[in-house]
Structure formats: C-alpha cells, structure tokens
Design a protein around this motif. Structure first.
Motif, mmCIF file in Angstrom:
data_model
loop_
_atom_site.group_PDB
_atom_site.id
_atom_site.type_symbol
_atom_site.label_atom_id
_atom_site.label_comp_id
_atom_site.label_asym_id
_atom_site.label_seq_id
_atom_site.Cartn_x
_atom_site.Cartn_y
_atom_site.Cartn_z
ATOM 1 N N ALA A 14 0.834 -1.198 0.000
ATOM 2 C CA ALA A 14 0.000 0.000 0.000
ATOM 3 C C ALA A 14 0.873 1.253 0.000
ATOM 4 C CB ALA A 14 -0.925 -0.003 1.202
ATOM 5 N N SER A 15 0.538 2.175 -0.908
ATOM 6 C CA SER A 15 1.400 3.349 -1.058
ATOM 7 C C SER A 15 1.367 4.238 0.183
ATOM 8 C CB SER A 15 1.010 4.135 -2.301
ATOM 9 O OG SER A 15 -0.261 4.712 -2.138
ATOM 10 N N LYS A 16 0.288 4.134 0.966
ATOM 11 C CA LYS A 16 0.242 5.003 2.149
ATOM 12 C C LYS A 16 1.305 4.601 3.179
ATOM 13 C CE LYS A 16 -2.387 2.902 5.737
ATOM 14 N NZ LYS A 16 -3.175 3.164 6.914
ATOM 15 N N ASN A 17 1.662 3.322 3.183
ATOM 16 C CA ASN A 17 2.710 2.893 4.101
ATOM 17 C C ASN A 17 4.072 3.417 3.666
ATOM 18 O OD1 ASN A 17 1.099 1.441 5.942
ATOM 19 N ND2 ASN A 17 0.917 -0.200 4.427
ATOM 20 N N ALA A 19 4.400 6.227 2.086
ATOM 21 C CA ALA A 19 4.321 7.648 2.445
ATOM 22 C C ALA A 19 4.632 7.836 3.927
ATOM 23 C CB ALA A 19 2.929 8.190 2.126
ATOM 24 N N LYS A 20 4.039 6.999 4.760
ATOM 25 C CA LYS A 20 4.228 7.122 6.210
ATOM 26 C C LYS A 20 5.687 6.910 6.605
ATOM 27 C CE LYS A 20 1.639 5.520 9.770
ATOM 28 N NZ LYS A 20 0.763 4.537 10.453
ATOM 29 N N ARG A 22 8.366 7.174 4.698
ATOM 30 C CA ARG A 22 9.224 8.257 4.195
ATOM 31 C C ARG A 22 9.057 9.505 5.045
ATOM 32 N NH1 ARG A 22 7.279 9.486 -1.129
ATOM 33 N NH2 ARG A 22 8.983 10.964 -1.268
ATOM 34 N N LEU A 23 7.806 9.810 5.380
ATOM 35 C CA LEU A 23 7.529 10.997 6.192
ATOM 36 C C LEU A 23 8.184 10.906 7.562
ATOM 37 C CD1 LEU A 23 3.828 12.164 5.932
ATOM 38 C CD2 LEU A 23 5.834 13.611 6.134
ATOM 39 N N LYS A 24 8.027 9.742 8.193
ATOM 40 C CA LYS A 24 8.590 9.584 9.533
ATOM 41 C C LYS A 24 10.087 9.832 9.523
ATOM 42 C CE LYS A 24 5.303 6.522 11.811
ATOM 43 N NZ LYS A 24 5.000 5.125 12.171
ATOM 44 N N VAL A 26 11.863 11.528 7.244
ATOM 45 C CA VAL A 26 12.229 12.904 6.898
ATOM 46 C C VAL A 26 11.924 13.847 8.077
ATOM 47 C CG1 VAL A 26 10.101 13.744 5.756
ATOM 48 C CG2 VAL A 26 12.322 14.471 4.931
ATOM 49 N N LEU A 27 10.876 13.531 8.833
ATOM 50 C CA LEU A 27 10.519 14.394 9.970
ATOM 51 C C LEU A 27 11.508 14.258 11.112
ATOM 52 C CD1 LEU A 27 6.632 14.335 10.189
ATOM 53 C CD2 LEU A 27 8.130 16.030 9.172
ATOM 54 N N ASP A 30 14.181 16.461 10.013
ATOM 55 C CA ASP A 30 13.746 17.865 10.098
ATOM 56 C C ASP A 30 13.761 18.346 11.543
ATOM 57 O OD1 ASP A 30 13.324 17.878 7.413
ATOM 58 O OD2 ASP A 30 11.139 18.021 7.489
ATOM 59 N N ARG A 31 13.238 17.492 12.430
ATOM 60 C CA ARG A 31 13.061 17.921 13.817
ATOM 61 C C ARG A 31 14.393 18.098 14.541
ATOM 62 N NH1 ARG A 31 8.078 13.765 15.021
ATOM 63 N NH2 ARG A 31 6.479 14.952 13.953
ATOM 64 N N VAL B 147 2.367 13.777 1.695
ATOM 65 C CA VAL B 147 3.661 13.906 2.381
ATOM 66 C C VAL B 147 4.116 15.360 2.487
ATOM 67 C CG1 VAL B 147 4.592 11.580 2.087
ATOM 68 C CG2 VAL B 147 4.817 13.214 0.228
ATOM 69 N N GLY B 183 -5.829 1.846 0.837
ATOM 70 C CA GLY B 183 -4.475 1.941 1.376
ATOM 71 C C GLY B 183 -3.588 2.867 0.563
ATOM 72 N N ASP B 184 -4.207 3.714 -0.252
ATOM 73 C CA ASP B 184 -3.421 4.638 -1.065
ATOM 74 C C ASP B 184 -3.469 6.077 -0.557
ATOM 75 O OD1 ASP B 184 -2.164 2.981 -2.857
ATOM 76 O OD2 ASP B 184 -3.884 2.906 -4.209
ATOM 77 N N MET B 185 -4.023 6.265 0.630
ATOM 78 C CA MET B 185 -3.977 7.592 1.235
ATOM 79 C C MET B 185 -3.855 7.413 2.741
ATOM 80 S SD MET B 185 -6.660 10.780 0.975
ATOM 81 C CE MET B 185 -6.088 11.499 -0.561
ATOM 82 N N MET B 186 -3.048 8.264 3.370
ATOM 83 C CA MET B 186 -2.892 8.189 4.815
ATOM 84 C C MET B 186 -4.233 8.498 5.482
ATOM 85 S SD MET B 186 0.833 9.805 5.622
ATOM 86 C CE MET B 186 0.792 11.114 4.411
ATOM 87 N N ILE B 194 1.659 10.708 13.172
ATOM 88 C CA ILE B 194 2.899 11.344 12.726
ATOM 89 C C ILE B 194 3.061 12.730 13.357
ATOM 90 C CG2 ILE B 194 4.024 12.370 10.700
ATOM 91 C CD1 ILE B 194 2.943 9.913 9.125
#
Lengths: 95, 265
Positions: A14-17, A19-20, A22-24, A26-27, A30-31, B147, B183-186, B194
């Motif tokens: 799932a692409s949202k995982n 995204a999550k 990668r975000l975690k 990068v954050l 950043d932090r 993101v 599952g394609d969007m948070m 987060i």
C-alpha cells in the motif's frame, strides 16, 4: 542506497505505508535539524575512530537517526542508531 | 471574552482560506460575532471566497497606516448576522505590516467585542506568517493527507510552539475515503500519529466545496454535504463541545450513499 532497502524490508504494498515511512524518516531529520550530509560526515568520522581499534565491515555499516520512546514515556525522542559489524580486533598498542 | 484564532498550514493550497471562511461563517451561524481577517497581503482571496469582493473600500493596511478607522474597513456580511471581513491589501506586500502592528490590530478588534477573530494566514514561514500569528491566542493547522503538506504542517507546529502558541489543533482537509480504504492515502490515524497533535476536524474531499467557492457561499451553510457537516462539527469543537470525529472509513456505507446522493444534485 540504505534508505531504499529500509523500505523494501517492510514489503508494504500500500502506497500510504510508503508515504508514512518516508515521512517519519524525513521528519526525524527535520526535527533534529540534521541533514543527510551531516549524517554522512558523522559516519565517516565514526569509521575513522573505530578503525583505530577494530576492523569493521564498512559496507554493512548502518547509521540512522530514528525515534524511541522517551524515558518518562511522554513522547518520542530522537536517537542515533548505529549497527557496526566487526570483522576483527586490531592489535592496539596499550603503552 | 474574545479569542483570536490563526488558521495556518505552511504549504499553500491546502485550504487555509476555505477553512477560514467556513469556520468564520459557521461561528456566526451559531450567533457569535466574528471578524474574518485576511492576513495574506498582496494575495487577497478571502473576499472572493466569501463572495464579498465587490464591497471592499478600505483594507487591513489602510487600518494599520491610519488611513481609515477600523470600523470603516470592516465589511459586514449581510447574509450572516454578526459576520465581518477585514480584507487584505492587494497592491502591497507582507512588509507593509509588522507583527507589533498586527498585535495592536487584534487588540482593537477585541475591543470591538468580537467573540472570535479568525486570521487567514498566508502560506510560507516568513514575514507574512510571523505577522499573522503575532496577535493570536490559539492556532489551527490545516493539512491534507499528502507527504508535502504533512511535512510542512510539522514544521509549522514547531514554529508555532517556539512562538508560544502551544497545543495547536489539526484540521485534516480533503480526505478521500475511497483512497484510504485502498491503502493509497494516509488515514486520520496515520496523520495524527505522525504529527502528534490533537485533531480538531476532518473535512472530506467534496465537490460541494468547489461549487460553494464558485458561488461565494461558504459550504458550512450546506445542510446536504458532508463537508458542510464537517465544518459545523469543527465550529462546535472550537466552542468546546465534544463532538466525535466523523470516521468516514468506518461508516463508508452511509457516506457513499450520501455522497452519491449529493453527486446527483
């Protein structure tokens, strides 16, 4: 390309995982205001110091900034995570 | 007691102005006296979203520079009792106002006995942002489940807290339930996990917003749409009411039914 392997390990389609994750990552950077360039410099320095004492596997060396639960459990704090495989000890002159 | 609330996001295009318009209008619909302040100097838009673009005589910079009295610049929205707009200047830039002047402006608005003063913050983290947050008592951060927007929201939360605006709340905008299900969007939980801040509301990606903005009528007045309901819930939570977050993904059946019904209209 340590970062790519980092995501592949989880094998989440799932692409949202993606995204999550990668975000975690990068954050966290950043932090603490730590660029990948600084991390690379840190890695080089660590290798230099440890190499005085032991022979390490530089290919498999993994250094990241991640998060962990804080001691008082009030939130997360950044930690420097290092996984440094040792090949052998060097003979160190202790004199 | 009047409260100054700044609506901010860091990233542009996530819905700050739309959210400001809907929150302001929604609060007015509950009988409060509300001032909407467009702090996006040089890129004025709150007026056109509110459908008040033809009624501007004076603007925020005129008030700050003393070219007019505050009351002269406040546009009364004739449709919603108690709703006023202080438009941004279009031909000036962010440097035309200082944080101290914005603070003074907020104080003057409080003296006018507004219950809520809603400040629409410009995108970015520079002068315009600093101006917009200067007089604020609390902050609402807008993000979308992408993101880039979440990253910027995280940065903004840090900057707000560094400026003493602690515990900002989050509005998650443009959530697409179908994509979350695939599952394609948070999801709501993904984003709050987060960013680690309290969620104030979730607004679904809804065509009614585009339609409402086209007409210059805030979607909060739309009894039919999910977005309208979402904004009305946000307005209740701002006033301290405990309203559960609409979990679109859990009662997707009902959502889909209503969504389809709406699309037919």
């Amino acid at each position: 390309m340590d970062f790519l392997n980092f995501f592949k390990k989880k094998d989440n389609t799932a692409s949202k995982n993606v995204a999550k994750d990668r975000l975690k990552l990068v954050l966290v950077h950043d932090r603490v205001n730590c660029s990948s360039q600084i991390l690379e410099m840190l890695k080089t320095d660590i290798i230099k110091v440890i190499s005085n004492y032991m022979e390490i596997d530089e290919e498999e060396l993994d250094i990241q900034i991640t998060q962990t639960q804080s001691d008082d459990n009030t939130g997360t704090v950044p930690v420097l995570y290092a996984n440094i495989p040792i090949k052998s000890m060097r003979k160190v002159n202790q004199d | 007691m009047s409260e100054v609330i700044v609506i901010t996001s860091g990233k542009g295009g996530v819905g700050k102005t739309t959210t400001s318009a809907n929150i302001g209008c929604g609060l007015a619909l509950t009988g409060k006296k509300v001032a909407l302040v467009d702090a996006d100097i040089g890129l004025r838009n709150l007026d056109v979203v509110m459908g008040l673009e033809n009624r501007i005589v004076y603007d925020l910079v005129d008030v700050v520079e003393g070219n007019c009295r505050l009351k002269q610049a406040l546009i009364k929205d004739k449709r919603y009792n108690g709703l006023f707009l202080l438009p941004a200047a279009q031909t000036r830039d962010k440097d035309a106002v200082s944080p101290e002047q914005m603070q003074k402006l907020c104080e003057s608005l409080k003296e006018e006995e507004f219950d809520y003063i809603i400040i629409d913050c410009p995108a970015g983290i520079e002068q315009g942002f600093k101006n917009a947050i200067a007089g604020a008592d609390r902050a609402i951060v807008i993000t979308t489940p992408e993101v880039s927007a979440v990253r910027d929201a995280d940065r903004i939360i840090g900057l707000l807290e560094a400026s003493g605006l602690n515990d900002p709340t989050l509005v998650l905008n443009r959530l697409r339930v179908d994509m979350v299900k695939r599952g394609d969007m948070m999801s709501i939980d993904d984003v709050t996990e987060i960013l680690a801040i309290e969620i104030l509301g979730v607004v679904p990606d809804d065509e009614s917003i585009v339609v409402a903005t086209n007409k210059g009528e805030p979607a909060v007045t739309d009894e039919e749409s999910f977005a309208g309901q979402a904004y009305r819930n946000i307005v209740k939570r701002i006033q301290g009411e405990d309203v559960p977050i609409m979990r679109f993904e859990k009662d997707a059946g009902l959502f889909n039914k209503l969504f389809k019904k709406f699309r037919r209209n």
